[in-house]
Design a protein around this motif. Structure first.
Motif, PDB file in Angstrom:
ATOM      1  N   GLY A  63       0.803  -1.211   0.000  1.00  0.00           N
ATOM      2  CA  GLY A  63       0.000   0.000   0.000  1.00  0.00           C
ATOM      3  C   GLY A  63       0.838   1.265   0.000  1.00  0.00           C
ATOM      4  N   LYS A  64       0.175   2.366  -0.318  1.00  0.00           N
ATOM      5  CA  LYS A  64       0.821   3.670  -0.268  1.00  0.00           C
ATOM      6  C   LYS A  64       0.697   4.240   1.143  1.00  0.00           C
ATOM      7  CE  LYS A  64      -0.557   4.621  -5.059  1.00  0.00           C
ATOM      8  NZ  LYS A  64      -1.340   5.523  -5.930  1.00  0.00           N
ATOM      9  N   HIS A  65       1.660   5.096   1.509  1.00  0.00           N
ATOM     10  CA  HIS A  65       1.595   5.754   2.809  1.00  0.00           C
ATOM     11  C   HIS A  65       0.545   6.858   2.755  1.00  0.00           C
ATOM     12  CE1 HIS A  65       5.033   3.815   4.708  1.00  0.00           C
ATOM     13  NE2 HIS A  65       5.679   3.925   3.563  1.00  0.00           N
ATOM     14  N   THR A  66      -0.593   6.667   3.437  1.00  0.00           N
ATOM     15  CA  THR A  66      -1.611   7.710   3.493  1.00  0.00           C
ATOM     16  C   THR A  66      -1.537   8.487   4.797  1.00  0.00           C
ATOM     17  OG1 THR A  66      -3.174   6.084   4.356  1.00  0.00           O
ATOM     18  CG2 THR A  66      -3.197   6.470   1.989  1.00  0.00           C
ATOM     19  N   THR A  67      -0.887   7.942   5.819  1.00  0.00           N
ATOM     20  CA  THR A  67      -0.664   8.633   7.079  1.00  0.00           C
ATOM     21  C   THR A  67       0.812   8.986   7.144  1.00  0.00           C
ATOM     22  OG1 THR A  67      -2.379   7.321   8.139  1.00  0.00           O
ATOM     23  CG2 THR A  67      -0.875   8.484   9.580  1.00  0.00           C
ATOM     24  N   THR A  68       1.127  10.258   7.363  1.00  0.00           N
ATOM     25  CA  THR A  68       2.517  10.693   7.340  1.00  0.00           C
ATOM     26  C   THR A  68       3.049  11.039   8.720  1.00  0.00           C
ATOM     27  OG1 THR A  68       1.788  12.966   6.890  1.00  0.00           O
ATOM     28  CG2 THR A  68       2.313  11.565   4.988  1.00  0.00           C
ATOM     29  N   ALA A  69       2.195  11.089   9.725  1.00  0.00           N
ATOM     30  CA  ALA A  69       2.652  11.385  11.088  1.00  0.00           C
ATOM     31  C   ALA A  69       1.675  10.776  12.078  1.00  0.00           C
ATOM     32  CB  ALA A  69       2.750  12.897  11.303  1.00  0.00           C
ATOM     33  N   ARG A  70       2.156  10.485  13.281  1.00  0.00           N
ATOM     34  CA  ARG A  70       1.273   9.953  14.313  1.00  0.00           C
ATOM     35  C   ARG A  70       0.451  11.089  14.915  1.00  0.00           C
ATOM     36  NH1 ARG A  70       5.257   6.393  13.809  1.00  0.00           N
ATOM     37  NH2 ARG A  70       6.851   7.939  14.280  1.00  0.00           N
ATOM     38  N   HIS A  71      -0.838  10.860  15.076  1.00  0.00           N
ATOM     39  CA  HIS A  71      -1.687  11.874  15.685  1.00  0.00           C
ATOM     40  C   HIS A  71      -2.775  11.194  16.501  1.00  0.00           C
ATOM     41  CE1 HIS A  71      -3.114  11.068  11.554  1.00  0.00           C
ATOM     42  NE2 HIS A  71      -4.308  11.016  12.122  1.00  0.00           N
ATOM     43  N   LEU A  72      -3.115  11.808  17.610  1.00  0.00           N
ATOM     44  CA  LEU A  72      -4.107  11.279  18.540  1.00  0.00           C
ATOM     45  C   LEU A  72      -5.427  11.987  18.303  1.00  0.00           C
ATOM     46  CD1 LEU A  72      -3.609  10.611  22.327  1.00  0.00           C
ATOM     47  CD2 LEU A  72      -5.557  11.969  21.577  1.00  0.00           C
ATOM     48  N   VAL A  73      -6.504  11.200  18.131  1.00  0.00           N
ATOM     49  CA  VAL A  73      -7.822  11.781  17.901  1.00  0.00           C
ATOM     50  C   VAL A  73      -8.824  11.182  18.890  1.00  0.00           C
ATOM     51  CG1 VAL A  73      -7.461  12.306  15.465  1.00  0.00           C
ATOM     52  CG2 VAL A  73      -8.311  10.063  16.115  1.00  0.00           C
ATOM     53  N   LEU A  74      -9.830  11.988  19.219  1.00  0.00           N
ATOM     54  CA  LEU A  74     -10.897  11.565  20.116  1.00  0.00           C
ATOM     55  C   LEU A  74     -12.029  10.968  19.294  1.00  0.00           C
ATOM     56  CD1 LEU A  74     -11.714  11.685  23.178  1.00  0.00           C
ATOM     57  CD2 LEU A  74     -12.904  13.826  22.619  1.00  0.00           C
ATOM     58  N   LEU A  75     -12.407   9.715  19.616  1.00  0.00           N
ATOM     59  CA  LEU A  75     -13.476   9.043  18.886  1.00  0.00           C
ATOM     60  C   LEU A  75     -14.840   9.399  19.479  1.00  0.00           C
ATOM     61  CD1 LEU A  75     -11.881   5.499  18.419  1.00  0.00           C
ATOM     62  CD2 LEU A  75     -11.963   7.395  16.784  1.00  0.00           C
ATOM     63  N   PRO A  76     -15.911   9.195  18.727  1.00  0.00           N
ATOM     64  CA  PRO A  76     -17.248   9.561  19.211  1.00  0.00           C
ATOM     65  C   PRO A  76     -17.628   8.917  20.541  1.00  0.00           C
ATOM     66  CG  PRO A  76     -17.331   9.161  16.860  1.00  0.00           C
ATOM     67  CD  PRO A  76     -15.953   8.764  17.309  1.00  0.00           C
ATOM     68  N   ASN A  77     -17.123   7.711  20.837  1.00  0.00           N
ATOM     69  CA  ASN A  77     -17.513   7.059  22.091  1.00  0.00           C
ATOM     70  C   ASN A  77     -16.661   7.504  23.276  1.00  0.00           C
ATOM     71  OD1 ASN A  77     -15.054   5.690  21.674  1.00  0.00           O
ATOM     72  ND2 ASN A  77     -15.859   3.789  22.562  1.00  0.00           N
ATOM     73  N   GLY A  78     -15.731   8.446  23.064  1.00  0.00           N
ATOM     74  CA  GLY A  78     -14.924   8.959  24.169  1.00  0.00           C
ATOM     75  C   GLY A  78     -13.577   8.281  24.333  1.00  0.00           C
ATOM     76  N   SER A  79     -13.266   7.294  23.510  1.00  0.00           N
ATOM     77  CA  SER A  79     -11.928   6.701  23.536  1.00  0.00           C
ATOM     78  C   SER A  79     -11.015   7.494  22.597  1.00  0.00           C
ATOM     79  CB  SER A  79     -11.967   5.232  23.128  1.00  0.00           C
ATOM     80  OG  SER A  79     -12.428   5.104  21.789  1.00  0.00           O
TER      81      SER A  79
END
Length: 353
Positions: A231-247
């Motif tokens: 596959g191709k690299h679609t993510t270029t950096a690590r990032h933290l996101v908040l999901l709808p359920n709070g995790s």
């Protein structure tokens, strides 16, 4: 609920934060890093910040803030300066890519790691065991996601193959394109105010999984080459996101290399199946390679320990030994260089030039 608690602030970090005597510093969590810019979440919202020069000069690169870290930040107008990092609960690391044996910290303060493999010719038991081994010795709980299960006639045999590796971790068969399957496994394994990380090679479907969990497209979904299924690299950096359920979840770029390090000083590679058998070995310091009375070798001969698991264990053991010896040489060289630099500096000072 206060914003910081939504992002995992707990008594561990509060206890260390309260030892800070400066009233001008506030706590924040690192969401992502782009070059020199760190995107933080604070009690009042997002904040862009950079590392203080004193922090850069006082610690090794592996101790610099990573995605998931909690930091001390001082505000200057609309930006911040990161003064320090609060002690980590754990950190996910790997051997840095390349020939040098250096340790690279990928992220910090993680409750569990989703190790994703695709069943469209991406499945590789030895690579999976490498991920599992490193995640476990970093004191992080692994969860294996076997994606693209709809593309193989008998997906269940892959689940059984993972379970035979002996790590006693959950194994999920799913298709990132099946909304019902996504909801089923995510409701079971994603806990509010817990932090997770997505790991795997490019093209296994990590970005598709994350986009579906979020309910919107955070990352573009890359195509997979029909020639080599890479596959191709679609993510270029690590990032933290908040999901709808709070995790929370940390997405990471696809990794072609995931070398093992030594996280527990002197303890070596630990595998659940081999550790259990080792208690029956004749010698307490058995290496499970050539000694008489070795229960591990006997189990391989009798078929009760899968030979691929044993061979992979030996390979990881050799890699870790190489990492340890190379790392020790590097540290000795750095120490010697520092000594020479001090001597040169003293000589220049004494000679006044």
């Amino acid at each position: 609920m206060p914003i910081l608690q939504l992002y995992g602030w707990n008594e561990h970090f509060m206890r260390h934060f309260e030892t800070n005597t400066s009233q001008d510093l506030e706590a924040a969590r690192v969401l992502s890093i782009q070059g020199f810019k760190h995107l933080l979440i604070t009690e009042t919202g997002n904040l862009d910040a950079q590392l203080a020069g004193a922090l850069i000069n006082s610690c090794e690169p592996e101790a610099y803030p990573k995605a998931g870290d909690w930091v001390l930040v001082k505000r200057y107008d609309e930006e911040g300066i990161i003064i320090g990092t609060l002690p980590r609960i754990n950190e996910l690391s790997r051997k840095a890519p390349g020939t040098q044996s250096t340790r690279q910290v990928l992220a910090a303060n993680i409750d569990a790691a989703f190790i994703v493999q695709g069943l469209d010719q991406n499945y590789n038991a030895m690579r999976l065991q490498r991920y599992l081994q490193q995640v476990v010795q970093c004191n992080i709980s692994p969860i294996v996601i076997l994606n693209k299960a709809d593309l193989v006639p008998d997906a269940e045999r892959y689940r059984q193959a993972v379970q035979e590796l002996g790590y006693n971790c959950p194994v999920v068969l799913t298709s990132a394109l099946d909304e019902a399957q996504q909801k089923e496994w995510s409701s079971q394994y994603l806990v509010p105010r817990h932090t997770y990380i997505l790991l795997g090679s490019s093209g296994v479907g990590k970005s598709t999984l994350l986009n579906n969990l979020l309910g919107y497209r955070l990352q573009e979904e890359g195509a997979t080459s029909s020639a080599n299924n890479k596959g191709k690299h679609t993510t270029t950096a690590r990032h933290l996101v908040l999901l709808p359920n709070g995790s929370m979840i940390i997405d990471s770029p696809g990794m072609r290399e995931f070398g093992v390090t030594e996280e527990s000083e002197g303890k070596g590679i630990h595998h659940p199946l081999i550790d259990e058998l080792a208690q029956q070995c004749r010698f307490g310091d058995c290496t499970h390679q050539h000694e008489p009375g070795c229960a591990v070798i006997a189990a391989v001969h009798h078929g009760t320990l899968p030979e691929p698991v044993y061979r992979s264990y030996l390979k990881l053991l050799r890699e870790q030994y190489h990492f340890k010896t190379s790392e020790a040489d590097r540290r000795r060289n750095e120490k010697q260089f520092s000594k020479i630099a001090r001597q040169v500096g003293k000589h220049r000072k004494d000679s006044k030039y």
